[in-house]
Design an enzyme around this catalytic site. Structure first.
Site, PDB file in Angstrom:
ATOM      1  N   SER A   1       0.859  -1.190   0.000  1.00 31.83           N
ATOM      2  CA  SER A   1       0.000   0.000   0.000  1.00 31.83           C
ATOM      3  C   SER A   1       0.891   1.234   0.000  1.00 31.83           C
ATOM      4  O   SER A   1       2.076   1.155   0.316  1.00 31.83           O
ATOM      5  CB  SER A   1      -0.896   0.028   1.234  1.00 31.83           C
ATOM      6  OG  SER A   1      -0.193   0.550   2.353  1.00 31.83           O
ATOM      7  N   ASP A   2       0.314   2.379  -0.326  1.00 32.88           N
ATOM      8  CA  ASP A   2       1.037   3.618  -0.060  1.00 32.88           C
ATOM      9  C   ASP A   2       0.862   3.923   1.438  1.00 32.88           C
ATOM     10  O   ASP A   2       0.144   3.226   2.171  1.00 32.88           O
ATOM     11  CB  ASP A   2       0.538   4.764  -0.951  1.00 32.88           C
ATOM     12  CG  ASP A   2       1.563   5.898  -1.063  1.00 32.88           C
ATOM     13  OD1 ASP A   2       2.515   5.938  -0.257  1.00 32.88           O
ATOM     14  OD2 ASP A   2       1.413   6.755  -1.949  1.00 32.88           O
ATOM     15  N   TYR A   3       1.511   4.963   1.855  1.00 30.37           N
ATOM     16  CA  TYR A   3       1.619   5.374   3.268  1.00 30.37           C
ATOM     17  C   TYR A   3       0.234   5.565   3.913  1.00 30.37           C
ATOM     18  O   TYR A   3      -0.509   6.479   3.522  1.00 30.37           O
ATOM     19  CB  TYR A   3       2.366   6.701   3.270  1.00 30.37           C
ATOM     20  CG  TYR A   3       3.088   7.106   4.515  1.00 30.37           C
ATOM     21  CD1 TYR A   3       4.476   7.078   4.575  1.00 30.37           C
ATOM     22  CD2 TYR A   3       2.395   7.578   5.624  1.00 30.37           C
ATOM     23  CE1 TYR A   3       5.158   7.497   5.697  1.00 30.37           C
ATOM     24  CE2 TYR A   3       3.071   7.994   6.755  1.00 30.37           C
ATOM     25  CZ  TYR A   3       4.450   7.955   6.787  1.00 30.37           C
ATOM     26  OH  TYR A   3       5.135   8.378   7.899  1.00 30.37           O
TER      27      TYR A   3
END
Ligand code: NOJ
Length: 754
Positions: A289-291
């Site tokens: 996932s992104d942040y």
């Protein structure tokens, strides 16, 4: 006469950029070895998985940031699978030692980082590298970046960033390859191959995690993190090709994006992650996932709480959660409630472990700290960064040969807020150091050591534009401006260096106004008012709306954020050591109100007609760009001729070869980027007015010619419909060969019915 003799020396280049890209994807003779190695890894993955408790499995799906005590404790307890943001070899080793000596199964941690356009040796930003129209520039960058990253123990880079965007307001347009899916795909594949090599377990290679999947560049209004609402055909024809090219080039990681697509957050999109990425493209790597993007499924409004967010993400096909901790903390509960299956969790864990085995960190968990200096900022790497920056610079305007400047000039004024600034690294500059930056003034001093070079900033760019003033240029009547005017008055020539501060581009740096920030236009006008010769150098991470600068300036060089060697590269170009040959990878609008403005738009039923009010246009000005996609000048001139096609008809699965001759008609050696476009005038859904399907950058001596060949095949002429299916439709295809997306030679052929 001259041209004729040059033609007789004509070379024939048979390989198109597309064919090159494909050739490099075909596994070589090492295929059998590779598959036995893959089988070996698979059995190791399964053997390890069989020993793992549910807690240990969920821990592998957690990615943490930084090297703080939370990370150290998690490492020791076997509660984390990956860590990013640690860039010091000793610290990487120390955390790894905790995992290898403290945790029950001694599974090494995968260390990641945002190595985007260089690690320590900062290269030009992605948008600039795309302007080179030369995948070798991307290869040089990612070869150096991979070695420097791997030297400190980083084996996962959050890169390449391949988001196609039509939005100059979006700050992250700086990171990608601009507005074109084909150019984006070529650059993406080159970056992945250079980063990973044949085996990213090698000590100088890293796993490439392509991002942000998907369509992040479509952010509505250019506002970062904003929704994306696009048709299925736009998703597949415009946004997906570079991610697909990266996956086909072997990228073993994919990062999901923050945005929704049609209301579904990408991080929770089964269509994107499972159906397209895994199903259609056969991706077998790690989906990260992104942040905090899993956590953000809650504010997006598709999950009620953390457990629900973890459920949505895992069931969509996500493997690893960055920073937020919903999968690790609620996974057991979700399994117990049968909201997520153990087989899905096992698959996710396999995807993590497989990457770790392939990265070689089970065998070599630690790095040799003493070897780091010898692998970092090598002179050859710095030279490569300088060449890359020069190859990325676009000559936007050059009236009456204002450039190149003479090296025998005796007094040069370098003025403007970026004249002697170390703010040339650009956004996401890795561990690049300001102290390593060669400023434009430094570069000019080095190029003309006998000249008297004065530096007068006039004003500074101080903030990133929201709470802080973007620019503290004084009023035109105040002392800063007077100093600039005096310096220009006193000099033989003035180089005006203006643009953006690096914080004005990149993540969370969208702008509503994309003019030159602050009073920099007034600065150009003040220099012009002296009546003395001057040229303008632009430093920026996005298209800027600069019609006034264009009108006022004899010459404009787009230098972008060119990394640590920007200043030397600017001087190389200004004084003619390098003849600029780059082209714009993105349209420069005149006014922000024209946005989105891009070359490959589809047709309207009422194309613009200046003589008819009821056509697609603005009442208050032209809808044409200031500089079109593909535009870029040279110190020499070129002529294209003899566009011909190998056949008048193509079978739907066949190919046609377009040939075109390019001649250097000027008196200097130089580069031209010959661009091949197609258009399908009658199709079941409206097609782009032009679509780039090939390009080649060639260097020609004065008078020399070269005949270039471009392959046009089903990928060049087919398209995805709104049913998600790829079609090649019979009928006429127009072909254009040009030096930009405007004008050029034309021809056509026909695609035969099936
Ligand atoms: C958020 C950004 O969107 C992404 O590009 C980056 O890789 C991560 N943060 C990690 O720094």
């Amino acid at each position: 006469m001259h041209i004729r003799s040059a033609r007789s020396r004509a070379l024939t280049v048979i390989v198109s950029a597309c064919a090159l890209a494909l050739a490099a994807m075909i596994p070589g003779s090492g295929g059998a070895v590779a598959s036995s190695k893959a089988a070996d890894i698979e059995s190791k993955v399964n053997a390890l998985l069989a020993k793992m408790t549910t807690d240990e499995k969920l821990a592998q799906l957690q990615q943490m940031v930084g090297g703080g005590t939370d990370v150290q404790e998690a490492a020791k307890a076997g509660k984390v699978g990956a860590v990013f943001g640690v860039t010091d070899a000793a610290q990487v080793n120390q955390i790894q030692r905790l995992a290898m000596e403290g945790s029950r199964l001694r599974i090494p941690i995968l260390f990641g980082y945002d190595t985007i356009h260089g690690f320590r040796t900062t290269f030009p930003i992605g948008l600039a590298e795309a302007a080179s129209f030369d995948p070798a520039v991307a290869t040089a960058d990612y070869t150096v970046a991979a070695r420097e990253s791997a030297a400190v123990g980083i084996k996962q880079i959050f890169s390449p960033m391949v988001d196609v965007s039509h939005e100059p307001r979006w700050g992250r347009i700086a990171e990608g390859s601009g507005e074109d899916p084909y150019l984006g795909a070529v650059m993406a594949a080159a970056k992945v191959r250079a980063a990973q090599g044949r085996d990213y377990g090698a000590p100088d290679k890293v796993m490439a995690e392509v991002k942000h999947f998907a369509a992040y560049g479509g952010a509505e209004g250019g506002r970062d993190y904003n929704q994306v609402d696009i048709s299925e055909s736009a998703l597949r024809n415009l946004y997906l090709p570079p991610y697909k090219a990266a996956v086909e080039a072997g990228a073993d990681g994919v990062m999901t994006s923050f945005n929704t697509v049609g209301g579904v957050p990408a991080t929770g999109s089964r269509q994107l992650l499972t159906e397209i990425l895994r199903g259609e493209w056969g991706f077998r790597g790690l989906i990260d996932s992104d942040y905090t993007a899993v956590q953000e499924l809650i504010p997006h409004g598709v999950a009620a709480d953390g457990a629900d967010a973890a459920r949505v993400a895992l069931n969509a096909g996500l493997d690893m959660e960055m920073v937020s901790t919903n999968i690790a903390t609620t996974g057991k509960q979700l399994l117990a409630e049968h909201k997520v299956s153990m087989s899905r969790v096992n698959d996710a864990v396999r995807n993590v472990l497989r990457v770790k085995f392939k990265a070689g960190i089970f065998e070599h968990p630690f790095v040799d700290e003493a070897a780091v200096p010898g692998k970092t900022m090598r002179p050859a790497d710095v030279a490569a960064a300088r060449a890359a920056a020069a190859r990325s610079m676009v000559l936007l305007k050059n009236d009456n040969g204002a450039l190149p400047l003479s090296t025998s000039v005796s007094k040069i004024a370098v003025v403007g807020p970026l004249a002697d600034s170390d703010d040339l690294l650009g956004p996401w500059s890795g561990i690049g150091r300001r102290g390593d930056v060669v400023t434009v003034a430094d570069g000019i001093r080095g190029a003309v050591p006998n000249a008297d070079v004065t530096v007068t900033p006039g004003c500074a760019i101080t903030g990133d534009g929201f709470d802080t003033p973007v620019n503290n240029c004084p009023e035109p009547t105040e002392p800063g401006f007077e100093d600039v005017k005096d310096a220009a008055d006193d000099a033989d020539v003035t180089v005006v260096v203006v643009g953006e501060a690096s914080g004005q581009s990149g993540e969370a740096a969208s702008r509503q106004n994309i003019d030159l920030p602050g009073r920099q236009q007034a600065l150009i006008d003040a220099v012009k008012a002296t009546g003395k010769p001057f040229v303008v150098v632009l430093v920026n991470g996005r298209p800027l709306t600069i019609p006034a600068a264009h009108d006022a300036s004899p010459a404009i060089l787009e230098a972008w954020f060119g990394g640590i060697q920007t200043g030397n590269a600017v001087a190389d170009v200004l004084f003619g050591k390098v003849n600029p040959g780059a082209k714009l990878p993105v349209t420069f609008p005149r006014y922000v109100g024209q946005v989105p403005l891009y070359y490959n738009h589809t047709r309207t039923g009422r194309p613009e007609d200046p003589n008819s009010k009821w056509t697609s246009k603005y009442a208050d000005g032209s809808s044409s760009p200031l500089y079109p996609f593909g535009h870029g000048l040279s110190y020499t001139s070129f002529r294209l001729s003899d566009l011909s096609l190998s056949a008048g008809t193509m079978r739907p699965n066949g190919a046609v070869t377009a040939s075109v001759t390019v001649t250097n008609t000027g008196s200097r050696a130089g580069d031209e980027v010959v661009q091949l476009y197609v258009n399908d005038p009658v199709a079941t859904i409206a097609q782009p007015v032009k679509r780039l399907v090939g390009f080649q950058r060639v260097t020609l001596a004065p008078g020399a010619s070269q005949t270039l060949r471009f392959r046009i095949d089903r990928d060049s002429v087919g398209f995805y419909g709104n049913d998600g299916k790829f079609v090649v439709e019979p009928g006429q295809i127009n072909v254009y060969a040009g030096a930009s997306s405007e004008g050029g030679l034309t021809s056509s052929f026909t695609i035969a019915p099936r």
